[in-house]
Scaffold this motif. Structure first.
Motif, PDB file in Angstrom:
ATOM      1  N   ILE A  74       0.851  -1.201   0.000  1.00 58.33           N
ATOM      2  CA  ILE A  74       0.000   0.000   0.000  1.00 58.33           C
ATOM      3  C   ILE A  74       0.886   1.251   0.000  1.00 58.33           C
ATOM      4  CG2 ILE A  74      -1.686   1.335   1.363  1.00 58.33           C
ATOM      5  CD1 ILE A  74      -2.843  -1.341   2.333  1.00 58.33           C
ATOM      6  N   LYS A  75       1.902   1.226   0.860  1.00 57.86           N
ATOM      7  CA  LYS A  75       2.800   2.385   0.937  1.00 57.86           C
ATOM      8  C   LYS A  75       3.551   2.594  -0.373  1.00 57.86           C
ATOM      9  CE  LYS A  75       3.840   2.676   5.848  1.00 57.86           C
ATOM     10  NZ  LYS A  75       4.808   2.313   6.865  1.00 57.86           N
ATOM     11  N   ASP A  76       4.010   1.491  -0.960  1.00 59.93           N
ATOM     12  CA  ASP A  76       4.718   1.589  -2.250  1.00 59.93           C
ATOM     13  C   ASP A  76       3.811   2.204  -3.311  1.00 59.93           C
ATOM     14  OD1 ASP A  76       6.891   0.380  -1.162  1.00 59.93           O
ATOM     15  OD2 ASP A  76       6.666  -1.539  -2.197  1.00 59.93           O
ATOM     16  N   ASN A  77       2.553   1.759  -3.323  1.00 61.54           N
ATOM     17  CA  ASN A  77       1.611   2.266  -4.333  1.00 61.54           C
ATOM     18  C   ASN A  77       1.376   3.765  -4.163  1.00 61.54           C
ATOM     19  OD1 ASN A  77       1.304  -0.261  -5.465  1.00 61.54           O
ATOM     20  ND2 ASN A  77      -0.508  -0.768  -4.260  1.00 61.54           N
ATOM     21  N   ILE A  78       1.231   4.194  -2.908  1.00 61.48           N
ATOM     22  CA  ILE A  78       1.021   5.628  -2.649  1.00 61.48           C
ATOM     23  C   ILE A  78       2.254   6.404  -3.104  1.00 61.48           C
ATOM     24  CG2 ILE A  78       0.738   7.358  -0.827  1.00 61.48           C
ATOM     25  CD1 ILE A  78      -0.974   5.289   0.698  1.00 61.48           C
ATOM     26  N   GLN A  79       3.421   5.851  -2.765  1.00 62.89           N
ATOM     27  CA  GLN A  79       4.666   6.517  -3.131  1.00 62.89           C
ATOM     28  C   GLN A  79       4.791   6.640  -4.651  1.00 62.89           C
ATOM     29  OE1 GLN A  79       6.209   8.142  -0.799  1.00 62.89           O
ATOM     30  NE2 GLN A  79       7.299   9.021  -2.560  1.00 62.89           N
ATOM     31  N   ARG A 129      -8.420   1.644  -6.598  1.00 57.67           N
ATOM     32  CA  ARG A 129      -7.763   0.400  -7.012  1.00 57.67           C
ATOM     33  C   ARG A 129      -6.237   0.517  -7.051  1.00 57.67           C
ATOM     34  NH1 ARG A 129     -10.617  -3.148 -10.312  1.00 57.67           N
ATOM     35  NH2 ARG A 129     -11.811  -1.357 -11.031  1.00 57.67           N
ATOM     36  N   SER A 130      -5.734   1.647  -7.596  1.00 59.90           N
ATOM     37  CA  SER A 130      -4.285   1.749  -7.771  1.00 59.90           C
ATOM     38  C   SER A 130      -3.555   1.836  -6.432  1.00 59.90           C
ATOM     39  CB  SER A 130      -3.943   2.958  -8.650  1.00 59.90           C
ATOM     40  OG  SER A 130      -4.607   4.111  -8.165  1.00 59.90           O
ATOM     41  N   ILE A 131      -4.282   2.089  -5.354  1.00 57.36           N
ATOM     42  CA  ILE A 131      -3.634   2.131  -4.038  1.00 57.36           C
ATOM     43  C   ILE A 131      -3.720   0.782  -3.328  1.00 57.36           C
ATOM     44  CG2 ILE A 131      -3.804   3.156  -1.717  1.00 57.36           C
ATOM     45  CD1 ILE A 131      -4.402   5.818  -3.082  1.00 57.36           C
ATOM     46  N   VAL A 132      -4.875   0.140  -3.404  1.00 62.51           N
ATOM     47  CA  VAL A 132      -5.027  -1.103  -2.619  1.00 62.51           C
ATOM     48  C   VAL A 132      -5.158  -2.377  -3.456  1.00 62.51           C
ATOM     49  CG1 VAL A 132      -5.986  -0.051  -0.536  1.00 62.51           C
ATOM     50  CG2 VAL A 132      -7.529  -0.660  -2.413  1.00 62.51           C
ATOM     51  N   GLY A 133      -5.395  -2.229  -4.764  1.00 62.40           N
ATOM     52  CA  GLY A 133      -5.720  -3.404  -5.590  1.00 62.40           C
ATOM     53  C   GLY A 133      -4.750  -4.560  -5.450  1.00 62.40           C
ATOM     54  N   ASN A 134      -3.459  -4.285  -5.661  1.00 66.78           N
ATOM     55  CA  ASN A 134      -2.495  -5.396  -5.624  1.00 66.78           C
ATOM     56  C   ASN A 134      -1.884  -5.601  -4.240  1.00 66.78           C
ATOM     57  OD1 ASN A 134      -0.799  -3.250  -5.392  1.00 66.78           O
ATOM     58  ND2 ASN A 134       0.329  -3.607  -7.286  1.00 66.78           N
ATOM     59  N   SER A 135      -2.532  -5.007  -3.222  1.00 69.77           N
ATOM     60  CA  SER A 135      -1.957  -5.102  -1.877  1.00 69.77           C
ATOM     61  C   SER A 135      -2.464  -6.323  -1.116  1.00 69.77           C
ATOM     62  CB  SER A 135      -2.293  -3.846  -1.066  1.00 69.77           C
ATOM     63  OG  SER A 135      -3.644  -3.895  -0.629  1.00 69.77           O
TER      64      SER A 135
END
Ligand code: LLP
Length: 404
Positions: free
Chosen positions: A34-39, A271-277
């Motif tokens: 999640i953090k990586d996606n936000i970053q 989705r782009s923040i949590v989808g693949n988390s």
């Protein structure tokens, strides 16, 4: 997620160990992801410096929302429930936008009381209702108006929102009339133009088309919008191929827009923040041999993850222990629910599976648990969050007794 000595490992944890310890079906999230996606969003859109309002509908788990708040994001909500939950997670009302075509009077009133950043209105009737409540409260309310740009997002038809036949937003002509109306109102402060053309978008082209329309409408409206809210929709890669949205290209287009229009950009990504988390860990209950294919009957079903049944969406299903024994049978992965649509995917070539094996359904962080139900009176699954070397239970498995 990687295989180490043929065992599937997520953030240092053996997935089979997790399945045995917490039982299945089990949603398991990675905070790191999640953090990586936000970053990644922050880095790619650095030049734009947007206000990122996480779309709570993608995953409304309170612990996840708290992590999102800790990363300084705001929230995009679509109901009073989501609004209360976002505030409970500590997200400041001044970073919350409220979207949706059918906000009730009670929802509008609550949002006004909480002084949120924007109520993004989607019809003339809604604008009149916001104005009526604002007048009663003797308050000036910050609003946005959602434009329907008539842009094809080129995504699944069920999750496309930006075309004129969709119920969302307001067409250009009426939009311009409502801009004039709002500008004259004593109780409305028109701050934002908002758009959202759809979800799981994998090309920057629809966004480019959308921006062209937005630019034209801003010009025609002759109004200084403090914010332009571009919605969410940024797609992720469910197939493990390299087909992904080029955020840099999207950013470039927005930068060009900002050169001509001085405003603050808002995004509403979910989705782009949590989808693949997250993964959904499931166990094979039975293998039912058929004439044409074998049914791999899982303990996870469409009530736990409805995307395949609802949209024909694809989620990879991968083994937790890799073996070299490949079967020549066709496998169909299904749940135990009494519906033919309770099926996840069919594969032609797979390693040989056995009853009681654990499997992993991938990329279920967005619209997984938030769309989960109690259909067939099945309890909702347990959810855990991996935080470095620790594991937090962020939602207990529902008890059967709670359903009675
Ligand atoms: N903003 C608005 C106004 C929206 O309607 C949505 C999603 C978002 C933002 C967030 O979109 P995202 O970044 O997550 O794509 N249940 C479907 C997706 C429905 C999306 C609804 N609106 C699915 O499982 O694919």
């Amino acid at each position: 997620m990687i295989y180490k000595k043929n065992k599937l490992i997520l953030d240092g944890f053996d997935v089979v160990y997790l399945g045995k310890k917490y039982k299945t079906p089990l949603y398991c999230y990675s905070l790191k992801k999640i953090k990586d996606n936000i970053q990644k969003l922050k880095t790619n859109f650095k030049k734009i410096n947007p206000l990122i309002c996480y779309a709570v509908k993608a995953n409304a788990n309170l612990s996840i929302l708290k992590e999102i708040k800790n990363n300084n994001l705001g929230a995009d909500v679509v109901s009073i429930g989501e609004l209360i939950r976002a505030i409970k997670a500590g997200i400041k009302p001044k970073k919350i936008v409220f979207s949706g075509v059918g906000k009730t009077s009670a929802e509008i009133e609550y949002a006004i009381t909480k002084n949120i950043l924007l109520i993004n209105a989607e019809s003339k009737s809604e604008i009149l209702e916001i104005e009526r409540i604002a007048k009663l409260k003797n308050k000036i309310v910050n609003i946005g108006i959602r434009l329907n740009p008539n842009t094809d997002a080129k995504t699944l038809s069920q999750i496309s929102t930006g075309k004129k036949e969709n119920k969302f937003g307001i067409d250009q002509k009426v939009f311009l009339q409502l801009v004039n109306y709002s500008k004259r109102s004593k109780y409305l402060n028109l701050k934002c133009l908002s758009v959202h053309i759809g979800s799981q978008i994998l090309s920057h082209k629809p966004y480019q088309d959308m921006l062209r329309v937005v630019e034209k409408v801003v010009k025609r409206s002759d109004h200084k919008f403090e914010y332009v809210d571009l919605g969410g929709g940024m797609g992720i890669n469910y197939d493990n191929n390299n087909n992904k949205l080029d955020l840099k290209k999207y950013s470039k287009k927005i930068e060009e827009f900002l050169k001509k229009n001085d405003c603050k950009i808002i995004f509403e990504p979910g989705r782009s923040i949590v989808g693949n988390s997250a993964i959904l860990i499931t166990k094979i209950i039975y293998i039912k041999e058929g004439t044409k294919k074998d049914f791999i009957i899982l303990d996870a079903a469409m009530n736990d993850l409805i995307r395949p049944a609802l949209y024909g969406a694809y989620h990879r299903i991968i083994p937790t222990k890799k073996t070299k024994k490949i079967t020549n049978k066709i496998y169909e992965f299904v749940g135990p629910i009494c519906e033919s649509t309770d099926t996840f995917t069919t594969v032609k070539k797979y390693q040989k599976l056995n009853e009681k094996d654990f499997l992993v359904i991938c990329d279920v962080g967005a619209y997984g648990t938030s769309l989960a139900s109690n259909y067939n009176l099945r309890p909702k699954p347990i959810e855990i969050l991996i935080k470095g070397s620790k594991i937090q239970i962020i939602k207990k498995r529902q008890k059967i007794s709670e359903l009675m």
